[in-house]
Enzyme design. Structure first.
Site, short mmCIF file in Angstrom:
data_model
loop_
_atom_site.label_atom_id
_atom_site.label_comp_id
_atom_site.label_asym_id
_atom_site.label_seq_id
_atom_site.Cartn_x
_atom_site.Cartn_y
_atom_site.Cartn_z
CG ASP A 313 7.97 -3.29 -5.01
OD1 ASP A 313 8.75 -4.00 -4.33
OD2 ASP A 313 6.97 -3.75 -5.59
CB CYS A 367 3.94 4.93 -3.29
SG CYS A 367 3.34 3.32 -3.73
N GLY A 372 -3.38 1.86 -6.86
CA GLY A 372 -2.63 1.07 -7.84
C GLY A 372 -1.25 0.68 -7.35
N1 LIG Z 1 0.32 3.98 5.86
C1 LIG Z 1 1.51 4.52 5.56
N2 LIG Z 1 1.76 5.83 5.77
C2 LIG Z 1 2.94 6.40 5.46
N3 LIG Z 1 3.97 5.70 4.94
C3 LIG Z 1 3.81 4.39 4.73
C4 LIG Z 1 2.57 3.72 5.01
N4 LIG Z 1 2.70 2.42 4.70
C5 LIG Z 1 3.98 2.28 4.22
N5 LIG Z 1 4.64 3.45 4.25
C6 LIG Z 1 6.03 3.71 3.84
O1 LIG Z 1 6.46 2.68 2.98
C7 LIG Z 1 7.59 1.99 3.52
C8 LIG Z 1 7.47 0.53 3.15
O2 LIG Z 1 6.28 0.00 3.69
P1 LIG Z 1 6.15 -1.46 4.31
O3 LIG Z 1 7.01 -1.57 5.50
O4 LIG Z 1 4.69 -1.73 4.47
O5 LIG Z 1 6.79 -2.35 3.15
P2 LIG Z 1 6.24 -3.64 2.42
O6 LIG Z 1 5.56 -4.53 3.38
O7 LIG Z 1 7.41 -4.19 1.66
O8 LIG Z 1 5.22 -2.98 1.41
P3 LIG Z 1 4.35 -3.59 0.24
O9 LIG Z 1 4.59 -5.07 0.22
O10 LIG Z 1 2.94 -3.20 0.58
O11 LIG Z 1 4.83 -2.89 -0.99
C9 LIG Z 1 7.56 2.26 5.01
O12 LIG Z 1 8.86 2.19 5.56
C10 LIG Z 1 6.96 3.66 5.07
O13 LIG Z 1 7.97 4.63 4.94
#
Ligand SMILES: Nc1ncnc2c1ncn2[C@@H]1O[C@H](COP(=O)(O)OP(=O)(O)OP(=O)(O)O)[C@@H](O)[C@H]1O
EC number: 2.7.1.15
Length: 383
Positions: A313, A367, A372
C-alpha cells in the site's frame, strides 16, 4: 491548484490479537496483547498518498506544505459502530486525507479485519475479513459508479479489490466511456481524463473482463501472486499474445496487459524490489509513437525487516503521488517539450519511471522497518 488524487476503496477497523499460538478448533486461549488500528487497503493507500506528499506535522508546525497534493477518500463505513469517528477519521485527516466523500451506512457495520498474530510462528498471521459497509455501501448503484468522475474530476483515481468487483468494473467502464467521448472531441493527453491506477488486491478470481482495461486502466500494480491470478490460463493468453510464447512469467503478464490496453505494468517483488514495463498505448501513455521499455529496480536497503504489512500500500501511494506530480508538471509545461524526438521522449519517460520506482521502493522500505500497518506508513520527509 495542486493535483487531486481520489482513492475509491475499503475502510476497515483492524482488530489484532497477539497470541503465543493459534487456537485449535473449539479451544479458547488468552491473547498476550490486543490493539485496534485503522486499516483497509483503500484507507491505507489514501493515507500513503497523503503522507508521502507532506512533511510530518509537528506540534509547532501542524502543516508545513503550502499547497500539497490533495487526497480524497471515497468509501463507506457503518453506522452501527463508532469505528469511523474513533479510529479511521482522525488517522486519515491527520495524514491530509479529505473524508467528506465517505458515506455512513446506518444499518451496517464498518469493515473489520480480525487478525491473529502467532508469535511462535515468527509473527505469521491469520486474517478474517468481514467487509460490512465496504460491500453494502459500495454496491454498483449510479451514485457510486459516478464517484470516480464526480466534480472536481481528479488527476489520479486509485482502486483496489476490497469493494464489490461489479463496482470496480462499473467505475472503470464509466471512466473509459468518458475518456473516449473526450478524445472524440479532440481532447488529448491529460485533458482527456484522469490517470487510473488499479491495484487488484485481493485479485478477483479469474481477473476482470478484458474490455475494462483499454481506456479504463492506465497503471496496473500487482504483486507476483496477483499477477498470476489476473491473467487467463496460458493457452488462452497465448491466443491474445502469441509472441509471449517461451517468455518469462512477467513478460507474459506485461505483454498481455499491454495488448489489452494498459500502459504501465508494475510487478512488485517483495524484498527483491520491483519490475516494470511501460508502453505506448495512446494519449495517457509515455508518448505517442514510443516503443516499450522495461527495467528492474532493486529494493531499497533496510536496516532490519520488522513487519512487511502495508509495504504494498505504501508503494502504491508513493507511485500515485508521483503520477499526480507528473501531471502537474505536464500541465505547467503546456506545449513545451512536444517537439522532442521519439528517442528523447523515451529517454525522458524511462528516467521518470526509474525515479518513480526508486522513490516508491524507498518509501516502502521505511514501512517494513516499522511495526504495524497504517501506522508504519512514512511521511515524505521521512524518506
Ligand atoms: N523485505 C523487504 N525489504 C525491502 N523492501 C521491501 C521488503 N518487502 C517489501 N519491500 C518493498 O515493498 C514493495 C511492495 O512489497 P510486496 O511486493 O511484498 O507487495 P505486497 O505483497 O502488495 O505487500 P503487502 O501485501 O505485504 O502490503 C516492494 O516492491 C519493495 O520495494
Amino acid at each position: 491548484m495542486a493535483p487531486l488524487i481520489r482513492v475509491i476503496g475499503s475502510l476497515n477497523a483492524d482488530m489484532v490479537s497477539v497470541t503465543p499460538r493459534f487456537p485449535d478448533p473449539g479451544e479458547t486461549i488468552t491473547a498476550s496483547s490486543y490493539f485496534t488500528s485503522a486499516g483497509g487497503k483503500g484507507a491505507n493507500q489514501a493515507v500513503a498518498c497523503g503522507r508521502l506528499s507532506r512533511a510530518k506535522p509537528t506540534a509547532t508546525s501542524p502543516s508545513t506544505e503550502k499547497d500539497p497534493v490533495r487526497v480524497e477518500m471515497v468509501g463507506a463505513v457503518g453506522g452501527l459502530d463508532g469505528q469511523f469517528q474513533a479510529l479511521l477519521k482522525p488517522t486519515l485527516e491527520k495524514s491530509g486525507v479529505d473524508v467528506s466523500r465517505v458515506r455512513t451506512i446506518h444499518n451496517a457495520y464498518t469493515g473489520v479485519a480480525v487478525i491473529i498474530v502467532d508469535t511462535s510462528a515468527g509473527g505469521e498471521n491469520r486474517i478474517f475479513f468481514s467487509p460490512g459497509a465496504n460491500y453494502t455501501g459500495m454496491q454498483p448503484i449510479p451514485e457510486i459508479l459516478g464517484a470516480g468522475l464526480a466534480a472536481p474530476v481528479p488527476d489520479v483515481i486509485v482502486m483496489q479489490g476490497e469493494i464489490p468487483v461489479e463496482t470496480v468494473i462499473g467505475i472503470l467502464r464509466n471512466i473509459k466511456a468518458w475518456k473516449e467521448e473526450n478524445r472524440a472531441k479532440g481532447q488529448k493527453g491529460i485533458e482527456a481524463g484522469p490517470e487510473v491506477v488499479l491495484n487488484p488486491a485481493p485479485a478477483p478470481p479469474g481477473g476482470l473482463p478484458d474490455d475494462v482495461y483499454d481506456g479504463g486502466v492506465d497503471h496496473l500494480i500487482l504483486n507476483e501472486t496477483e499477477a498470476e491470478l489476473m491473467i487467463p490460463p496460458t493457452e488462452q493468453l497465448l491466443r491474445t499474445v502469441p509472441d509471449a510464447e517461451g517468455q518469462s512469467d512477467r513478460e507474459k503478464v506485461a505483454r498481455y496487459f499491454h495488448k489489452i490496453g494498459v500502459t504501465y505494468i508494475i510487478i512488485t517483488l517483495g524484498a527483491k524490489g520491483v519490475w516494470y514495463s511501460a508502453a505506448d498505448s495512446g494519449s495517457s501513455g509515455p508518448a505517442d509513437g514510443v516503443t516499450r521499455f522495461t527495467n528492474e529496480i532493486p529494493a531499497s536497503k533496510v536496516e532490519k525487516v520488522v513487519d512487511t504489512t502495508a509495504a504494498g500500500d505504501t508503494f502504491v501511494g508513493a507511485y500515485c503521488v508521483e503520477v499526480a506530480r507528473w501531471r502537474e508538471r505536464r500541465r505547467a509545461a503546456g506545449k513545451a517539450g512536444q517537439d522532442l524526438s521519439i528517442e528523447e521522449r523515451v529517454e525522458r519517460y524511462q528516467k521518470m519511471m526509474d525515479n518513480t520506482m526508486k522513490w516508491a521502493t524507498k518509501a516502502s522500505a521505511r514501512c517494513v522497518e516499522r511495526q504495524g500497518a497504517m501506522g508504519s506508513i512514512p511521511f515524505e520527509d521521512e524518506i
